[in-house]
Design a protein around this motif. Structure first.
Motif, PDB file in Angstrom:
ATOM      1  N   PHE A  17      31.681  44.804 113.921  1.00 56.16           N
ATOM      2  CA  PHE A  17      30.617  45.540 113.172  1.00 56.16           C
ATOM      3  C   PHE A  17      29.962  46.778 114.255  1.00 56.16           C
ATOM      4  N   LEU A  18      29.687  46.360 115.341  1.00 53.36           N
ATOM      5  CA  LEU A  18      28.639  47.323 116.293  1.00 53.36           C
ATOM      6  C   LEU A  18      29.770  48.240 116.892  1.00 53.36           C
ATOM      7  N   THR A  19      30.774  48.014 117.227  1.00 59.44           N
ATOM      8  CA  THR A  19      31.589  48.948 117.949  1.00 59.44           C
ATOM      9  C   THR A  19      32.807  49.505 116.900  1.00 59.44           C
ATOM     10  N   GLY A  20      33.614  48.763 116.296  1.00 60.46           N
ATOM     11  CA  GLY A  20      34.423  49.328 115.362  1.00 60.46           C
ATOM     12  C   GLY A  20      34.074  49.974 114.080  1.00 60.46           C
ATOM     13  N   ARG A  21      32.968  49.502 113.523  1.00 63.66           N
ATOM     14  CA  ARG A  21      32.566  50.077 112.146  1.00 63.66           C
ATOM     15  C   ARG A  21      31.754  51.219 112.582  1.00 63.66           C
ATOM     16  N   VAL A  22      30.630  51.267 113.597  1.00 64.03           N
ATOM     17  CA  VAL A  22      30.028  52.253 113.981  1.00 64.03           C
ATOM     18  C   VAL A  22      30.887  53.524 114.309  1.00 64.03           C
ATOM     19  N   GLY A  23      32.132  53.051 115.051  1.00 62.13           N
ATOM     20  CA  GLY A  23      32.847  54.468 115.320  1.00 62.13           C
ATOM     21  C   GLY A  23      33.532  55.083 114.473  1.00 62.13           C
ATOM     22  N   LEU A  24      34.104  54.234 113.227  1.00 63.15           N
ATOM     23  CA  LEU A  24      34.643  54.749 111.825  1.00 63.15           C
ATOM     24  C   LEU A  24      33.681  55.563 111.112  1.00 63.15           C
ATOM     25  N   SER A  25      32.465  55.012 110.998  1.00 62.38           N
ATOM     26  CA  SER A  25      31.556  55.459 110.009  1.00 62.38           C
ATOM     27  C   SER A  25      31.093  56.625 110.480  1.00 62.38           C
ATOM     28  N   GLU A  26      30.890  57.189 111.799  1.00 67.96           N
ATOM     29  CA  GLU A  26      30.353  58.255 112.391  1.00 67.96           C
ATOM     30  C   GLU A  26      31.286  59.416 112.078  1.00 67.96           C
ATOM     31  N   ASN A  27      32.619  59.109 111.482  1.00 75.88           N
ATOM     32  CA  ASN A  27      33.525  60.069 111.216  1.00 75.88           C
ATOM     33  C   ASN A  27      34.008  60.049 109.749  1.00 75.88           C
ATOM     34  N   ASN A  28      33.116  59.163 108.767  1.00 74.12           N
ATOM     35  CA  ASN A  28      33.480  59.047 107.308  1.00 74.12           C
ATOM     36  C   ASN A  28      35.083  58.533 107.400  1.00 74.12           C
ATOM     37  N   LEU A  29      35.334  57.758 108.380  1.00 74.40           N
ATOM     38  CA  LEU A  29      36.788  57.028 108.340  1.00 74.40           C
ATOM     39  C   LEU A  29      36.421  55.433 107.867  1.00 74.40           C
ATOM     40  N   LEU A  30      35.623  54.921 107.476  1.00 75.96           N
ATOM     41  CA  LEU A  30      35.534  53.573 107.283  1.00 75.96           C
ATOM     42  C   LEU A  30      36.145  53.217 106.024  1.00 75.96           C
ATOM     43  N   LEU A  31      37.002  52.158 106.072  1.00 76.43           N
ATOM     44  CA  LEU A  31      37.771  51.683 104.993  1.00 76.43           C
ATOM     45  C   LEU A  31      37.127  50.331 104.496  1.00 76.43           C
ATOM     46  N   ILE A  32      36.320  49.685 105.291  1.00 72.04           N
ATOM     47  CA  ILE A  32      35.995  48.526 104.869  1.00 72.04           C
ATOM     48  C   ILE A  32      34.191  48.425 104.709  1.00 72.04           C
ATOM     49  N   VAL A  33      33.759  48.029 103.663  1.00 68.94           N
ATOM     50  CA  VAL A  33      32.368  47.794 103.514  1.00 68.94           C
ATOM     51  C   VAL A  33      32.332  46.133 103.175  1.00 68.94           C
ATOM     52  N   SER A  34      31.622  45.378 104.077  1.00 70.43           N
ATOM     53  CA  SER A  34      31.734  43.912 103.758  1.00 70.43           C
ATOM     54  C   SER A  34      31.613  43.573 102.586  1.00 70.43           C
ATOM     55  N   GLY A  35      32.257  42.732 101.834  1.00 72.81           N
ATOM     56  CA  GLY A  35      31.792  41.892 100.542  1.00 72.81           C
ATOM     57  C   GLY A  35      30.610  41.121 100.884  1.00 72.81           C
ATOM     58  N   ALA A  36      30.206  40.851 101.848  1.00 67.65           N
ATOM     59  CA  ALA A  36      29.044  39.931 102.209  1.00 67.65           C
ATOM     60  C   ALA A  36      27.842  40.713 101.888  1.00 67.65           C
ATOM     61  N   PHE A  37      27.753  42.042 102.233  1.00 68.25           N
ATOM     62  CA  PHE A  37      26.691  42.806 102.072  1.00 68.25           C
ATOM     63  C   PHE A  37      27.119  44.233 102.072  1.00 68.25           C
ATOM     64  N   GLY A  38      27.203  45.077 100.804  1.00 67.91           N
ATOM     65  CA  GLY A  38      27.345  46.309 100.777  1.00 67.91           C
ATOM     66  C   GLY A  38      26.565  47.022  99.391  1.00 67.91           C
ATOM     67  N   VAL A  39      26.377  48.400  99.484  1.00 61.52           N
ATOM     68  CA  VAL A  39      25.448  48.851  98.401  1.00 61.52           C
ATOM     69  C   VAL A  39      26.462  49.912  97.889  1.00 61.52           C
ATOM     70  N   PHE A  40      26.700  50.140  96.426  1.00 59.21           N
ATOM     71  CA  PHE A  40      27.660  51.120  96.032  1.00 59.21           C
ATOM     72  C   PHE A  40      26.611  51.718  94.740  1.00 59.21           C
ATOM     73  N   SER A  41      27.224  53.002  94.534  1.00 61.25           N
ATOM     74  CA  SER A  41      26.930  53.786  93.431  1.00 61.25           C
ATOM     75  C   SER A  41      27.756  53.398  92.363  1.00 61.25           C
ATOM     76  N   LYS A  42      26.828  52.864  91.040  1.00 65.67           N
ATOM     77  CA  LYS A  42      27.891  52.286  90.041  1.00 65.67           C
ATOM     78  C   LYS A  42      28.369  53.104  89.410  1.00 65.67           C
ATOM     79  N   LYS A  43      28.016  54.424  89.144  1.00 62.94           N
ATOM     80  CA  LYS A  43      28.768  55.696  88.343  1.00 62.94           C
ATOM     81  C   LYS A  43      30.362  55.697  89.357  1.00 62.94           C
ATOM     82  N   TRP A  44      30.160  55.732  90.522  1.00 61.30           N
ATOM     83  CA  TRP A  44      31.458  55.892  91.299  1.00 61.30           C
ATOM     84  C   TRP A  44      32.396  54.781  91.115  1.00 61.30           C
ATOM     85  N   VAL A  45      31.964  53.412  91.326  1.00 61.76           N
ATOM     86  CA  VAL A  45      32.720  52.320  91.029  1.00 61.76           C
ATOM     87  C   VAL A  45      33.168  52.162  89.751  1.00 61.76           C
ATOM     88  N   ILE A  46      32.429  52.466  88.652  1.00 62.25           N
ATOM     89  CA  ILE A  46      33.083  52.293  87.405  1.00 62.25           C
ATOM     90  C   ILE A  46      34.371  53.480  87.202  1.00 62.25           C
TER      91      ILE A  46
END
Length: 450
Positions: free
Chosen positions: A218-247
């Motif tokens: 979380f602290l190294t892998g995901r921060v590094g990927l997120s900084e450049n909008n490269l994140l492919l995983i938002v943990s199923g244990a805790f994530g917030v999504f736009s309902k419009k886009w998900v639908i």
């Protein structure tokens, strides 16, 4: 090895700079302002539950006391065989209601909807078993707010976590369509009625090693990927999504790794619509969850994760090295395929060749020792850097003995834990090749003392 060291090293540096940028900022006041702000977006909290009787009460109790101006809680009982539903009805005084469900996503049959007479914003959907993805889709159909959060039924959320995870969404004017927080391991901690009262380390080295692994991921892998909008995983244990886009993306798919698959599909949709949207990771908000304490269940978990990784990559293989999808197609997809998916297989071949070479007498012992020491030192440095980032930025483990234990256990990773996870992940690859699917049963003892 050089490629992996460079990639991981770069992500570590990016994480250091990012966390340093936000270090010692007074964030209390901005969060207080969000509680009163008219721009704060209401959120629906979805909690899929299948045989979660042991921990469900504590998890829901933690949601009742969160600091957020407007939200609803929707628990989806996905055909549990234990007394999950009965416990919810009894503890929260649930009564059956007639609620119109707008079926925007197909799901298994919903048998009943209940509402709490104590907390009117709390609902329970009782439905036929269809898996986690189906349960989340049923929850989305019932939601009335524009954003929703998926939260595991065995998790405990910190009180101000929603303010922190939703802050980037609120401030971005809808540019951020998904935001994920950190997940920490609750084993060993004291939790009373859904509230974390004391943070401590578990006694079992197997669980301590998972804590280090989570910090690193979380602290190294995901921060590094997120900084450049490269994140492919938002943990199923805790994530917030736009309902419009998900639908619009079709909701959660029935796969082993539905959380990653949804994020990849959202990235794909963003690129195809040529929209400037982001999916980010926020290090500070924390969700505490139960980790497997036995090798049996940890093995099942890691095999499942690896199968889910491949499932997502294979379904969206069109993105691989496709310039149409920008950095997602040219960097993220190749990284997850060659490093995260194929990496364990290549590493296992290395172990086998090393053992055979020793018996065959065809090994350059000096080089073998150098590579082993390099691997040991680099792995330990990377793990300890994650622990230092945790202590530096969030201080969730405040005692000196915590730091010492995490440091000492991280040094041993190369000798026992890493080879085990490599073998399990390769097992997942083999099971996937022969067509064996499924999650595998996980036994929960619950993290909260009621």
């Amino acid at each position: 090895m050089i490629i992996i060291i460079v990639v991981y090293g770069a992500m570590l540096v990016i994480s250091l700079l990012n966390i340093r940028k936000n270090y010692e900022l007074d964030e209390f006041e901005p969060y207080e302002e969000l509680l009163q702000s008219e721009f704060t977006k209401p959120v629906s909290i979805l909690v899929p539950a299948y045989n979660e009787s042991a921990g469900i009460y504590g998890s829901i109790r933690s949601l009742i006391s969160i600091e957020y101006p407007e939200y609803e809680i929707i628990i989806i009982n996905d055909g549990s065989k234990d007394d999950t539903l009965e416990k919810l009805i009894d503890r929260f005084n649930m009564v059956k209601i007639n609620r119109v469900i707008r079926k925007q996503l197909d799901t298994k049959e919903v048998k009943a909807v209940y509402q709490s007479t104590i907390y009117p914003y709390m609902y329970v959907i009782d439905k036929e078993n269809g898996g986690k993805a189906d349960a989340l889709n049923a929850g989305i159909n019932l939601t009335k707010y524009p954003y929703f959060c998926s939260l595991d039924g065995d998790s405990i959320i910190e009180r101000n976590a929603f303010l922190k995870v939703l802050k980037p969404i609120i401030e971005s004017d809808d540019e951020v369509i998904a935001s994920g927080g950190s997940v920490r391991i609750a084993n060993g901690c004291e939790i009373q009625n859904g509230e974390l009262t004391k943070i401590d380390l578990p006694k079992k080295p197997l669980v301590v090693m998972q804590i280090i692994e989570y910090l690193r991921a979380f602290l190294t892998g995901r921060v590094g990927l997120s900084e450049n909008n490269l994140l492919l995983i938002v943990s199923g244990a805790f994530g917030v999504f736009s309902k419009k886009w998900v639908i619009e993306a079709g909701g959660y798919a029935h796969t082993v790794g539905e959380d990653m698959e949804l994020v990849v599909r959202l990235h794909r949709l963003i690129k195809e619509k040529k929209e400037n949207k982001k999916i980010i990771y926020v290090p500070d908000p924390v969700c505490w969850t139960e980790a497997p304490e036995s090798i049996k269940y940890l093995r099942r978990q890691r095999k499942r994760w690896h199968k889910g990784l491949f499932d997502s990559l294979w379904k969206h293989r069109k993105l691989m090295f496709n310039p149409k999808y920008g950095s997602i197609g040219m960097f993220s997809m190749p990284y997850f395929f060659f490093v995260e998916f194929l990496g364990p297989f290549i590493e296992l071949i290395g172990y086998i060749i090393l053992i055979l070479s020793i018996f065959a007498g065809s090994i350059y012992l000096e080089y073998a020792i150098i590579f082993f020491l390099l691997s040991l030192i680099y792995g330990s440095i990377y793990s300890m850097a994650s622990v230092l980032l945790e202590e530096w930025s969030m201080e969730r483990y405040p005692k000196v003995k915590h730091f010492v234990i995490l440091f000492l256990v991280s040094i041993t990773e190369t000798f026992w834990y890493r080879p085990l996870t490599v073998i399990w992940r390769v097992e997942g690859m083999l099971e996937m090749l022969i067509g064996k699917k499924g999650w595998g049963e996980m036994v929960r003892k619950g993290v909260s003392n009621e």
